[in-house]
Design a protein around this motif. Structure first.
Motif, PDB file in Angstrom:
ATOM      1  N   TRP A  24       0.839  -1.207   0.000  1.00 11.82           N
ATOM      2  CA  TRP A  24       0.000   0.000   0.000  1.00 11.82           C
ATOM      3  C   TRP A  24       0.873   1.256   0.000  1.00 11.82           C
ATOM      4  O   TRP A  24       0.574   2.222  -0.708  1.00 11.82           O
ATOM      5  N   ALA A  27       2.100   2.016  -3.435  1.00 10.45           N
ATOM      6  CA  ALA A  27       1.081   2.600  -4.302  1.00 10.45           C
ATOM      7  C   ALA A  27       0.692   4.005  -3.870  1.00 10.45           C
ATOM      8  O   ALA A  27       0.559   4.911  -4.702  1.00 10.45           O
ATOM      9  N   LEU A  81      -2.990  -0.230  -6.782  1.00 15.57           N
ATOM     10  CA  LEU A  81      -2.629  -1.434  -6.026  1.00 15.57           C
ATOM     11  C   LEU A  81      -3.524  -2.602  -6.421  1.00 15.57           C
ATOM     12  O   LEU A  81      -4.744  -2.561  -6.245  1.00 15.57           O
TER      13      LEU A  81
END
Length: 245
Positions: A24, A27, A81
């Motif tokens: 995460w 991204a 993502l």
């Protein structure tokens, strides 16, 4: 493109939570097109990102060139993502890799996926076998989460041996102290002995990832956990940039 493996031979070290949150961060913070590739049969990485695989094809089919891996990839609710989920069939992957005799099959698949993704984060199973050897051949950096304990030190030694035996020159290894609770004497001592290692604190926010099925940075962006994941990812990006020089 770069591939980052989150790997440990010891379970219960926060590996999957770390992998999902780092993906995460890639991204959201680095604005990289990122794939979280779950290679652990428990399928926890996809779960933490709120993805229900519901696949008709087994994930091992991509390793025998029966199926395009892009067709198994699922979008998450987070920009840039995606996730390639695992399923129970992956328990047989080691035998399959031995049978087809392709020592760089995973690396070849990763190279194909790199046409779309800037960063691939591998959530690796806690094993020492042909699959782990292929992971080492495919990755640019190995992240090893280590809770403070004598067994963790032994686990790190095993990981280092596995990485070095899989390929030369081997990818760099970055140990991370995970689930640190500075109220405990053992943890404080471990922190003092490895003062230059990144640290992921033991915190309820990280535990809530599984409850909320979201990365910490989404629901608790100012928490110590979110900040530690972000700092670790920044260190990873710097390391990857240095490797290219």
């Amino acid at each position: 493109m770069a591939t980052v493996a989150v790997y440990s031979v010891k379970g219960g070290v926060g590996k999957t939570t770390l992998a999902a949150n780092l993906a995460w961060c890639s991204a959201a913070i680095s604005c990289r097109e990122t794939l979280l590739w779950d290679l652990d049969a428990s399928g926890g990485a996809a779960f933490l990102l709120g993805v229900d695989p519901k696949k008709k094809k087994r994930v091992t089919s991509v390793f025998s060139q029966e199926y395009d891996p892009h067709r198994l990839i699922r979008a998450t609710g987070h920009s840039r993502l995606d996730v390639l989920p695992a399923d129970e069939s992956i328990r047989a992957l080691d035998r399959q890799l031995m049978k087809i005799g392709k020592r760089k099959r995973l690396a070849k698949l990763g190279a194909g996926l790199s046409k779309k993704y800037d960063r691939i984060v591998l959530d690796c199973p806690p094993v020492l076998n042909e699959l782990s050897a292929q992971i080492m051949r495919a990755c640019d950096l190995v992240i090893v989460p280590l809770p403070p304990s004598p067994l963790s030190t032994r686990a790190f030694d095993l990981v280092a041996q596995e990485v070095k035996s899989a390929i030369q020159p081997h990818p760099p290894i970055l140990p991370v102290l995970s689930m640190i609770d500075m109220r405990r004497t053992l943890h404080r001592e471990a922190r003092a002995q490895a003062s230059d290692w990144p640290v992921i604190p033991l915190a309820s926010a990280a535990e809530q990832c599984a409850v909320r099925q979201q990365p910490v940075g989404v629901f608790a962006p100012r928490s110590p956990s979110a900040q530690s994941f972000a700092q670790l990812w920044t260190a990873i990006e710097r390391k990857l940039a240095a490797l290219k020089k």
